[in-house]
Structure formats: structure tokens, C-alpha cells
Scaffold this active site. Structure first.
Site, PDB file in Angstrom:
ATOM      1  N   CYS A 181     -12.467 -26.568  -0.097  1.00 23.96           N
ATOM      2  CA  CYS A 181     -11.578 -27.551   0.513  1.00 23.96           C
ATOM      3  C   CYS A 181     -12.296 -28.900   0.580  1.00 23.96           C
ATOM      4  O   CYS A 181     -13.530 -28.964   0.523  1.00 23.96           O
ATOM      5  CB  CYS A 181     -11.225 -27.065   1.919  1.00 23.96           C
ATOM      6  SG  CYS A 181     -10.213 -28.197   2.881  1.00 23.96           S
TER       7      CYS A 181
ATOM      8  N   PHE B 243      -3.736  -3.520 -11.533  1.00 22.69           N
ATOM      9  CA  PHE B 243      -5.189  -3.345 -11.574  1.00 22.69           C
ATOM     10  C   PHE B 243      -5.599  -1.928 -11.162  1.00 22.69           C
ATOM     11  O   PHE B 243      -6.621  -1.430 -11.564  1.00 22.69           O
ATOM     12  CB  PHE B 243      -5.892  -4.399 -10.706  1.00 22.69           C
ATOM     13  CG  PHE B 243      -5.691  -4.226  -9.227  1.00 22.69           C
ATOM     14  CD1 PHE B 243      -6.529  -3.402  -8.507  1.00 22.69           C
ATOM     15  CD2 PHE B 243      -4.654  -4.868  -8.564  1.00 22.69           C
ATOM     16  CE1 PHE B 243      -6.354  -3.224  -7.145  1.00 22.69           C
ATOM     17  CE2 PHE B 243      -4.470  -4.703  -7.217  1.00 22.69           C
ATOM     18  CZ  PHE B 243      -5.314  -3.869  -6.495  1.00 22.69           C
ATOM     19  N   ARG B 244      -4.765  -1.264 -10.352  1.00 23.03           N
ATOM     20  CA  ARG B 244      -5.121   0.082  -9.877  1.00 23.03           C
ATOM     21  C   ARG B 244      -5.100   1.113 -11.003  1.00 23.03           C
ATOM     22  O   ARG B 244      -5.801   2.095 -10.961  1.00 23.03           O
ATOM     23  CB  ARG B 244      -4.139   0.555  -8.798  1.00 23.03           C
ATOM     24  CG  ARG B 244      -4.352  -0.133  -7.485  1.00 23.03           C
ATOM     25  CD  ARG B 244      -3.378   0.395  -6.440  1.00 23.03           C
ATOM     26  NE  ARG B 244      -3.104  -0.627  -5.472  1.00 23.03           N
ATOM     27  CZ  ARG B 244      -2.151  -1.532  -5.571  1.00 23.03           C
ATOM     28  NH1 ARG B 244      -1.335  -1.514  -6.620  1.00 23.03           N
ATOM     29  NH2 ARG B 244      -1.979  -2.434  -4.659  1.00 23.03           N
TER      30      ARG B 244
ATOM     31  N   THR C 208       4.670  -5.538 -13.987  1.00 24.90           N
ATOM     32  CA  THR C 208       4.088  -5.202 -15.294  1.00 24.90           C
ATOM     33  C   THR C 208       5.037  -5.610 -16.417  1.00 24.90           C
ATOM     34  O   THR C 208       4.589  -5.974 -17.505  1.00 24.90           O
ATOM     35  CB  THR C 208       3.760  -3.695 -15.425  1.00 24.90           C
ATOM     36  OG1 THR C 208       4.904  -2.929 -15.086  1.00 24.90           O
ATOM     37  CG2 THR C 208       2.604  -3.305 -14.539  1.00 24.90           C
TER      38      THR C 208
ATOM     39  N   HIS D 276       1.862  -8.173   0.886  1.00 23.05           N
ATOM     40  CA  HIS D 276       0.453  -8.414   0.581  1.00 23.05           C
ATOM     41  C   HIS D 276       0.148  -9.899   0.393  1.00 23.05           C
ATOM     42  O   HIS D 276      -0.876 -10.254  -0.169  1.00 23.05           O
ATOM     43  CB  HIS D 276       0.037  -7.613  -0.662  1.00 23.05           C
ATOM     44  CG  HIS D 276       0.050  -6.125  -0.419  1.00 23.05           C
ATOM     45  ND1 HIS D 276      -0.031  -5.195  -1.431  1.00 23.05           N
ATOM     46  CD2 HIS D 276       0.147  -5.411   0.719  1.00 23.05           C
ATOM     47  CE1 HIS D 276       0.011  -3.967  -0.913  1.00 23.05           C
ATOM     48  NE2 HIS D 276       0.126  -4.080   0.389  1.00 23.05           N
TER      49      HIS D 276
ATOM     50  N   THR E 214       6.689   1.649  -8.111  1.00 21.19           N
ATOM     51  CA  THR E 214       5.555   2.088  -7.305  1.00 21.19           C
ATOM     52  C   THR E 214       5.558   3.607  -7.220  1.00 21.19           C
ATOM     53  O   THR E 214       6.613   4.224  -7.154  1.00 21.19           O
ATOM     54  CB  THR E 214       5.595   1.496  -5.875  1.00 21.19           C
ATOM     55  OG1 THR E 214       4.626   2.175  -5.063  1.00 21.19           O
ATOM     56  CG2 THR E 214       6.964   1.638  -5.230  1.00 21.19           C
TER      57      THR E 214
ATOM     58  N   GLN F  97       5.132  -5.622  -2.813  1.00 20.76           N
ATOM     59  CA  GLN F  97       3.682  -5.483  -2.677  1.00 20.76           C
ATOM     60  C   GLN F  97       2.958  -6.441  -3.627  1.00 20.76           C
ATOM     61  O   GLN F  97       1.737  -6.486  -3.636  1.00 20.76           O
ATOM     62  CB  GLN F  97       3.266  -4.043  -2.994  1.00 20.76           C
ATOM     63  CG  GLN F  97       3.832  -3.030  -2.007  1.00 20.76           C
ATOM     64  CD  GLN F  97       3.518  -1.598  -2.429  1.00 20.76           C
ATOM     65  OE1 GLN F  97       4.113  -1.062  -3.361  1.00 20.76           O
ATOM     66  NE2 GLN F  97       2.578  -0.989  -1.758  1.00 20.76           N
TER      67      GLN F  97
ATOM     68  N   ILE G 108      12.440  -0.634 -15.067  1.00 22.56           N
ATOM     69  CA  ILE G 108      13.147  -1.135 -13.887  1.00 22.56           C
ATOM     70  C   ILE G 108      13.947  -2.391 -14.231  1.00 22.56           C
ATOM     71  O   ILE G 108      15.054  -2.596 -13.715  1.00 22.56           O
ATOM     72  CB  ILE G 108      12.159  -1.373 -12.726  1.00 22.56           C
ATOM     73  CG1 ILE G 108      12.919  -1.768 -11.494  1.00 22.56           C
ATOM     74  CG2 ILE G 108      11.100  -2.392 -13.057  1.00 22.56           C
ATOM     75  CD1 ILE G 108      12.176  -1.501 -10.243  1.00 22.56           C
TER      76      ILE G 108
ATOM     77  N   CYS H 177      -7.814 -22.941   3.357  1.00 22.27           N
ATOM     78  CA  CYS H 177      -9.190 -23.233   3.737  1.00 22.27           C
ATOM     79  C   CYS H 177      -9.546 -22.371   4.947  1.00 22.27           C
ATOM     80  O   CYS H 177      -8.787 -22.289   5.915  1.00 22.27           O
ATOM     81  CB  CYS H 177      -9.341 -24.706   4.080  1.00 22.27           C
ATOM     82  SG  CYS H 177     -10.950 -25.071   4.825  1.00 22.27           S
TER      83      CYS H 177
END
Ligand code: ZN
Length: 239
Positions: free
Chosen positions: A150, A35-36, A28, A121, A190, A103, A231, A129
């Protein structure tokens, strides 16, 4: 705050086996929103919550709508590494940080110079493809109109872990080993609510668990040091 920062500096100075575990809050500060934390923002524009759109079954059944959301809300090609990424890369160069576990899928740790990066993630920079497994860069997704295809005709899927999909077992294993062997574990950006990734930190055996997060986390009571500051600023102060 200064006392806490000094304590962090002491902890980092005294260790050459530091592992960093980071979440969305690390990115961020590079202008990539979590998005959460912003479900509400999407209500008018999208019929489904982000967690639904970013699921495997939604990708398969509504590929075009998936890509509309993904391109608009998940991709930030102009984002640059921030002070947190830079500090972690520098601490790795000095032989202190042994692994960065993230993540995030934006590739910013690697761009900042970190080498041992474990992307739980996956990465939005790799796109495969679904038929021939050809790998495409991010630009291919951005430049495509609607669904990216593709040259073989197959649909291209970002190499990111969607909801309903499991984490890559080899990356999960490397992350588990790194955490279980770490002297210092820094958890940043987090609130540790996303499983199974968040469960990883239960493998930490040491007594220097540092949490850097602006809000409370579910592991606060286990932490040896809690810093509720940026952070980027906090880590950059340590190098
Ligand atoms: Zn193909």
C-alpha cells in the site's frame, strides 16, 4: 440425459425461489482450474501443497512465496463468465433465482449480471491493506513485483478467505437464510467436501435438491435430481 434436462426445466419453471450453490466446477468452464484437484501439477514448482500455501500462517510467514503461487495459479484476469454464470444471471432477472452462493473468488457471477451474490470465500477483485484497510483492485496485485504494498507501506492482502481463517459471519448468515427458505436448491460444480461451506446445504428444507456435477458428491443420496453433465450447458438449456 434429455429426460433429466426436461425434469430440471420443469422444476425451474415451477419456482420463483431458487437458490444456487456453486463450487470450483462452475469456474473451470471459464478456464479457471480447481487448485484442489491438481495438487500433483505443483509438486515440481512449489515445495508445499496448495492448501499449505493458501493458509493464513503461510501468508504471514512466507508472504513472497504465497504471492508467487497466488499470482501464478489463482489469478485468471482474462477469464470470462460462461454459460452457467449467464444463465443464473438471466434466471435472477426473471425473478426466479433469489441468491447465488459461491465458493469461487473470481467475481464472474457479478460480471455476468447476477446481483445477489454471496461470496463465501471472498473476492480476488478486492485487496486490502493490512494497516490502513485501503482497497485495491486486482490490477494492483498483478502489476506488483513480488509482494504488493500500500502507499502507506502496509502489506496488501487479497480479500479471500485463506485456510485457517473463518468465513464472514454476515455472509454465512445470509447464505444460511437463503438456503433454508429456498424452494429449489441447485448445487453445482462441487463435490461438497469443503467445510464449513458444504455444511450449508444441510439447512435446505425443501424437496427439490438438484445436483449438477460431473462426479459423485457426498450428498447424492439426498438429491431429488442428479445431472452429471456440464453445468454451463445444463443451465443454459433451461433459459
Ligand atoms: Zn495502507
Amino acid at each position: 440425459m434429455n429426460d433429466l434436462n426436461d425434469k430440471l426445466k420443469d422444476i425451474l419453471f415451477g419456482s420463483d425461489n431458487i437458490v444456487f450453490f456453486g463450487g470450483a466446477g462452475v469456474s473451470t468452464e471459464s478456464g479457471i482450474p480447481d487448485f484442489r484437484s491438481a495438487d500433483g501439477l505443483y509438486n515440481e514448482e512449489y515445495k508445499y501443497p496448495p492448501e499449505t500455501i493458501l493458509s493464513r500462517s503461510f501468508f504471514e510467514d512466507n508472504t513472497e512465496e504465497f504471492y508467487r503461487f497466488y499470482k501464478n495459479k489463482m489469478l485468471y484476469p482474462d477469464a470470462e463468465p460462461n454459460n452457467a454464470h449467464t444463465a443464473l444471471a438471466e434466471l435472477e432477472k426473471r425473478g426466479k433465482v433469489k441468491a447465488v452462493i459461491t465458493q469461487n473468488v473470481d467475481g464472474l457471477h457479478t460480471r455476468a449480471g447476477s446481483v445477489n451474490v454471496l461470496e463465501l470465500h471472498g473476492s480476488a477483485l478486492r485487496n486490502l491493506c493490512m494497516i490502513c484497510n485501503e482497497c485495491y483492485p486486482l490490477e494492483k496485485i498483478i502489476r506488483s513485483d513480488g509482494i504488493p504494498y500500500c502507499s502507506c507501506g502496509g502489506v496488501i492482502k487479497p480479500d479471500v478467505v485463506l485456510y485457517e481463517e473463518g468465513l464472514d459471519p454476515s455472509i454465512l448468515m445470509k447464505a444460511t437464510v437463503a438456503i433454508s427458505e429456498a424452494d429449489v436448491l441447485i448445487v453445482g460444480g462441487t463435490s461438497l467436501n469443503v467445510y464449513p461451506a458444504a455444511g450449508l446445504i444441510t439447512h435446505y428444507n425443501g424437496d427439490k435438491l438438484v445436483l449438477i456435477n460431473k462426479s459423485e458428491t457426498s450428498y447424492d443420496r439426498y438429491a431429488d435430481l442428479i445431472i452429471r453433465e456440464s453445468i454451463g450447458c445444463t443451465l443454459y438449456n433451461c433459459i
